[in-house]
Design a protein around this motif. Sequence first.
Motif, PDB file in Angstrom:
ATOM      1  N   LEU A 186       0.821  -1.219   0.000  1.00 43.67           N
ATOM      2  CA  LEU A 186       0.000   0.000   0.000  1.00 43.67           C
ATOM      3  C   LEU A 186       0.856   1.272   0.000  1.00 43.67           C
ATOM      4  N   GLN A 187       2.135   1.128  -0.312  1.00 44.67           N
ATOM      5  CA  GLN A 187       3.002   2.311  -0.324  1.00 44.67           C
ATOM      6  C   GLN A 187       2.815   3.096  -1.631  1.00 44.67           C
ATOM      7  N   GLY A 188       3.027   4.412  -1.543  1.00 47.40           N
ATOM      8  CA  GLY A 188       2.988   5.258  -2.737  1.00 47.40           C
ATOM      9  C   GLY A 188       1.587   5.579  -3.236  1.00 47.40           C
ATOM     10  N   LEU A 189       0.594   5.522  -2.357  1.00 45.15           N
ATOM     11  CA  LEU A 189      -0.791   5.775  -2.787  1.00 45.15           C
ATOM     12  C   LEU A 189      -1.087   7.277  -2.874  1.00 45.15           C
ATOM     13  N   ASP A 190      -1.861   7.651  -3.882  1.00 48.21           N
ATOM     14  CA  ASP A 190      -2.439   9.000  -3.905  1.00 48.21           C
ATOM     15  C   ASP A 190      -3.665   9.044  -3.002  1.00 48.21           C
ATOM     16  N   ILE A 191      -4.486   7.986  -3.063  1.00 45.72           N
ATOM     17  CA  ILE A 191      -5.718   7.955  -2.274  1.00 45.72           C
ATOM     18  C   ILE A 191      -5.877   6.593  -1.606  1.00 45.72           C
ATOM     19  N   LEU A 192      -6.072   6.627  -0.287  1.00 48.94           N
ATOM     20  CA  LEU A 192      -6.456   5.428   0.474  1.00 48.94           C
ATOM     21  C   LEU A 192      -7.872   5.644   0.996  1.00 48.94           C
ATOM     22  N   ILE A 193      -8.750   4.688   0.703  1.00 46.40           N
ATOM     23  CA  ILE A 193     -10.103   4.702   1.254  1.00 46.40           C
ATOM     24  C   ILE A 193     -10.143   3.583   2.285  1.00 46.40           C
ATOM     25  N   ILE A 194     -10.519   3.909   3.513  1.00 48.99           N
ATOM     26  CA  ILE A 194     -10.449   2.901   4.582  1.00 48.99           C
ATOM     27  C   ILE A 194     -11.586   3.080   5.585  1.00 48.99           C
ATOM     28  N   GLU A 195     -12.012   1.948   6.118  1.00 46.03           N
ATOM     29  CA  GLU A 195     -13.093   1.953   7.106  1.00 46.03           C
ATOM     30  C   GLU A 195     -12.727   2.723   8.380  1.00 46.03           C
ATOM     31  N   SER A 196     -13.738   3.410   8.935  1.00 45.86           N
ATOM     32  CA  SER A 196     -13.652   3.935  10.304  1.00 45.86           C
ATOM     33  C   SER A 196     -15.057   3.819  10.888  1.00 45.86           C
ATOM     34  N   LEU A 197     -15.345   2.694  11.509  1.00 47.64           N
ATOM     35  CA  LEU A 197     -16.719   2.353  11.892  1.00 47.64           C
ATOM     36  C   LEU A 197     -17.346   3.377  12.831  1.00 47.64           C
ATOM     37  N   GLU A 210      -7.813   3.682  15.287  1.00 48.91           N
ATOM     38  CA  GLU A 210      -7.130   2.621  14.541  1.00 48.91           C
ATOM     39  C   GLU A 210      -6.990   3.006  13.066  1.00 48.91           C
ATOM     40  N   SER A 211      -8.044   3.578  12.503  1.00 49.00           N
ATOM     41  CA  SER A 211      -7.986   3.991  11.085  1.00 49.00           C
ATOM     42  C   SER A 211      -6.901   5.040  10.883  1.00 49.00           C
ATOM     43  N   LEU A 212      -6.843   6.021  11.791  1.00 49.64           N
ATOM     44  CA  LEU A 212      -5.824   7.074  11.664  1.00 49.64           C
ATOM     45  C   LEU A 212      -4.420   6.482  11.838  1.00 49.64           C
ATOM     46  N   GLY A 213      -4.304   5.439  12.679  1.00 50.67           N
ATOM     47  CA  GLY A 213      -3.021   4.735  12.834  1.00 50.67           C
ATOM     48  C   GLY A 213      -2.612   4.036  11.542  1.00 50.67           C
ATOM     49  N   PHE A 214      -3.569   3.364  10.879  1.00 49.23           N
ATOM     50  CA  PHE A 214      -3.269   2.715   9.587  1.00 49.23           C
ATOM     51  C   PHE A 214      -2.832   3.766   8.557  1.00 49.23           C
ATOM     52  N   ILE A 215      -3.528   4.893   8.559  1.00 51.63           N
ATOM     53  CA  ILE A 215      -3.201   5.954   7.583  1.00 51.63           C
ATOM     54  C   ILE A 215      -1.776   6.467   7.831  1.00 51.63           C
ATOM     55  N   LYS A 217       0.721   4.760   9.026  1.00 51.12           N
ATOM     56  CA  LYS A 217       1.673   3.748   8.557  1.00 51.12           C
ATOM     57  C   LYS A 217       1.773   3.717   7.042  1.00 51.12           C
ATOM     58  N   ILE A 218       0.634   3.902   6.373  1.00 51.39           N
ATOM     59  CA  ILE A 218       0.581   3.759   4.914  1.00 51.39           C
ATOM     60  C   ILE A 218       0.980   5.077   4.233  1.00 51.39           C
ATOM     61  N   HIS A 219       0.781   6.165   4.922  1.00 52.54           N
ATOM     62  CA  HIS A 219       1.004   7.555   4.473  1.00 52.54           C
ATOM     63  C   HIS A 219       0.659   7.822   2.998  1.00 52.54           C
ATOM     64  N   PRO A 220      -0.621   7.700   2.649  1.00 52.68           N
ATOM     65  CA  PRO A 220      -1.080   8.124   1.322  1.00 52.68           C
ATOM     66  C   PRO A 220      -1.106   9.651   1.262  1.00 52.68           C
ATOM     67  N   HIS A 244      -5.062  15.933   5.735  1.00 59.58           N
ATOM     68  CA  HIS A 244      -5.099  15.106   4.529  1.00 59.58           C
ATOM     69  C   HIS A 244      -6.101  13.957   4.632  1.00 59.58           C
ATOM     70  N   VAL A 245      -6.952  13.976   5.671  1.00 57.97           N
ATOM     71  CA  VAL A 245      -7.944  12.906   5.862  1.00 57.97           C
ATOM     72  C   VAL A 245      -9.339  13.512   5.794  1.00 57.97           C
ATOM     73  N   PHE A 246     -10.239  12.821   5.081  1.00 55.40           N
ATOM     74  CA  PHE A 246     -11.585  13.350   4.830  1.00 55.40           C
ATOM     75  C   PHE A 246     -12.627  12.277   5.147  1.00 55.40           C
ATOM     76  N   ALA A 247     -13.821  12.708   5.475  1.00 54.75           N
ATOM     77  CA  ALA A 247     -14.937  11.786   5.685  1.00 54.75           C
ATOM     78  C   ALA A 247     -15.678  11.628   4.364  1.00 54.75           C
ATOM     79  N   ALA A 248     -15.743  10.408   3.846  1.00 57.57           N
ATOM     80  CA  ALA A 248     -16.500  10.168   2.609  1.00 57.57           C
ATOM     81  C   ALA A 248     -17.996  10.215   2.925  1.00 57.57           C
ATOM     82  N   TYR A 249     -18.792  10.388   1.886  1.00 57.78           N
ATOM     83  CA  TYR A 249     -20.250  10.343   2.031  1.00 57.78           C
ATOM     84  C   TYR A 249     -20.836   9.797   0.733  1.00 57.78           C
TER      85      TYR A 249
END
Length: 256
Positions: A186-197, A210-215, A217-220, A244-249
């Motif tokens: 998952l390195q070198g991503l422009d966009i990571l979409i990930i769950e945050s329940l 946990e989601s922010l921790g994954f982000i 580590k992956i640093h998209p 650099h983190v947004f809530a999708a809808y």
Amino acid sequence: MKITFLGTGTSQGVPIPLCSCHVCQSDNPKNKRLRSSLFIEHNNLHVLIDTSVDFRQQMLRARIQQIDSVLITHHHYDHLYGLDDIRAFTNAQNKILDVYTKPDCIPEIMTRFGYAFHNGNLTIGLPALRMHAVKHTFTINHNSSSLNVTPIEVAHGSLNIYGYRIGNMAYITDCKGIPQSSIALLQGLDILIIESLRKRPHPTHACLDESLGFIDKIHPKKAFLTHFSHEIEHEELEANLPEHVFAAYDTLELIL
Ligand SMILES: [Zn+2]
Ligand SMILES: [Zn+2]
Ligand SMILES: [Zn+2]
């Protein structure tokens, strides 16, 4: 590449019938969430991730005209059980659609939807699908367009499921843990979409920390959170996220 969020809700969707919480009662359309699913358009190629239980409504709302391939993350009800309604597309397009998933997900899909995978003639009244077990990067081709897709294994409690990387975008729904081997993919991503329940921890899903921790580590370049329960209020979440983190809808579109 254009990405459309067809749904950003967890298994029950939001609002939940009979729930009187402020999110379920909210008038803000960004707090109304169908079950999670993503649509990707790249030149002439149209890829759907998960046939959510709200599939039919999502196709109508987003005015989807064509599906060429389907990627399934896992067999849970909210991500899979709209599959029968894909027959509207296989009939109209008069072709068998390719479905890609994790090998150990296939028996679960076949138990419920085996009738849809007949690998042969198109029969009106039934979906017409062709199953592919995938373990490593594969290529989807259609109308001289192609996309490379890499399955990304993540832990959804004791169940290992797939997220998918497509170019410099990755989509990871239900996810409590990400092994180091997947972080490497998952390195070198422009966009990571990930769950945050939700904010509170959950045994099989990522909570906000946990989601922010994954982000981290992956640093998209950018990350979008999805698969929300009714404990997440859109505006309140969006106001408190890193830059650099947004809530999708639902209905959000991104152009890469
Ligand atoms: Zn789910
Ligand atoms: Zn509620
Ligand atoms: Zn699940």
